[in-house]
Scaffold this active site. Structure first.
Site, short mmCIF file in Angstrom:
data_model
loop_
_atom_site.label_atom_id
_atom_site.label_comp_id
_atom_site.label_asym_id
_atom_site.label_seq_id
_atom_site.Cartn_x
_atom_site.Cartn_y
_atom_site.Cartn_z
N GLU A 117 11.35 9.78 8.52
CA GLU A 117 11.61 11.17 8.89
C GLU A 117 12.64 11.80 7.96
O GLU A 117 12.51 12.96 7.56
CB GLU A 117 12.08 11.21 10.35
CG GLU A 117 12.28 12.61 10.91
CD GLU A 117 13.70 13.10 10.73
OE1 GLU A 117 13.90 14.32 10.56
OE2 GLU A 117 14.62 12.26 10.75
N ASP A 161 9.52 15.18 14.25
CA ASP A 161 9.92 13.99 13.48
C ASP A 161 8.69 13.26 12.94
O ASP A 161 8.68 12.81 11.78
CB ASP A 161 10.72 13.04 14.36
CG ASP A 161 12.13 13.54 14.64
OD1 ASP A 161 12.55 14.51 14.00
OD2 ASP A 161 12.79 12.95 15.52
N GLU A 221 7.09 15.01 9.90
CA GLU A 221 7.83 14.74 8.67
C GLU A 221 7.64 13.30 8.22
O GLU A 221 7.55 13.01 7.02
CB GLU A 221 9.30 15.05 8.89
CG GLU A 221 9.58 16.54 9.07
CD GLU A 221 11.03 16.85 9.35
OE1 GLU A 221 11.45 18.00 9.09
OE2 GLU A 221 11.76 15.96 9.84
N ASP A 240 11.54 14.95 5.51
CA ASP A 240 12.22 16.24 5.59
C ASP A 240 12.45 16.81 4.19
O ASP A 240 12.23 17.99 3.93
CB ASP A 240 13.53 16.07 6.33
CG ASP A 240 14.36 17.34 6.37
OD1 ASP A 240 13.87 18.35 6.91
OD2 ASP A 240 15.48 17.33 5.84
#
Length: 251
Positions: free
Chosen positions: A58, A131, A134, A62
């Site tokens: 995650e 989450d 990503e 991002d």
């Protein structure tokens, strides 16, 4: 290295992960990466659960997502200045947007959860869905490289880039720029009323520009009332649609 797949290319109840791959548009060479991207910490037993859940992915996803979307925005809006690009980026990578992508791809049905989290409906929580979205981007990046991740992000985020769900600027900013463009002074906001109990007050504000009728609106705070008044002014003058003003109330 993995490869892109077309919609409907790999489906079938016999292989749920293959069905998910088809929806996101990428077939993994190392499917363990996809499995990791779908593993919530509650489903991991033994030592170092954080390293064996999607949390590290995650983090990576991002930044990969931000890089790809920034490039998309740079190409799609050649006349936009840095401030506008930044606002568009924030809108596209915020938690709500990522969760919507995950929901559209039905990623929640594939999230691996511990018994308690599963029973509590955690697979539908916005933060967890965001989450996982990503994490899947990161898994594609590790499996197929930047070009593969770029293709997936463009496929899943393109529609949101072209049609933002919320106004990119608040109504007060838009109204001030509109006034400046017509040689008018900045809008003046005046408090004209307050009602309701102390724990739930309602404020009424009027916004005024020379030579034009004022607009009035109410809100739970003075700031909210000012935004609502500016939005009402913009709708009346044909700068915004009613749907844009309605979306402003959720920002």
């Amino acid at each position: 290295m993995g490869q892109a797949v077309q919609d409907g290319g790999l489906t079938g109840a016999a292989d749920d992960l293959a069905a998910l791959e088809a929806r996101i548009g990428y077939r993994f060479t190392d499917r363990a990466l996809l499995e990791l991207a779908l593993s919530h910490i509650s489903s991991v037993k033994g030592e170092a659960p954080r390293r064996r859940s999607y949390q590290r992915l995650e983090f990576l996803g991002d930044h990969v997502l931000g890089s790809v979307v920034s490039h998309m925005l740079y190409e799609a809006f050649p006349e936009a200045e840095e401030g506008e690009l930044s606002r568009r980026l924030a809108e596209l990578v915020r938690e709500e947007a990522c969760a919507e992508v995950a929901a559209d791809m039905d990623m929640g049905a594939h999230i691996r959860l511990g018994p308690g989290e599963s029973q509590s409906g955690a697979s539908k929580r916005r933060a967890i869905l965001a989450d996982v979205a990503e994490s899947v981007v990161a898994a594609v990046f590790l499996d197929g490289g930047y070009v593969a991740a770029q293709a997936v992000v463009e496929r899943l985020w393109r529609g949101r880039l072209e049609a933002p769900r919320r106004p990119l600027r608040d109504a007060k900013t838009v109204l001030q720029e509109w006034a400046q463009g017509r040689g008018l002074p900045p809008p003046v906001y005046r408090d004209v009323g307050r009602s309701g109990p102390d724990h739930a007050p309602r404020f009424t504000v009027l916004v005024d520009l020379p030579g034009l009728d004022p607009a009035e609106a109410s809100g739970a705070s003075k700031q909210a009332a000012q935004k609502a008044a500016a939005a009402a002014f913009l709708v009346r003058e044909g700068v915004w649609t009613g749907s844009e003003a309605q979306a402003q109330s959720g920002t």
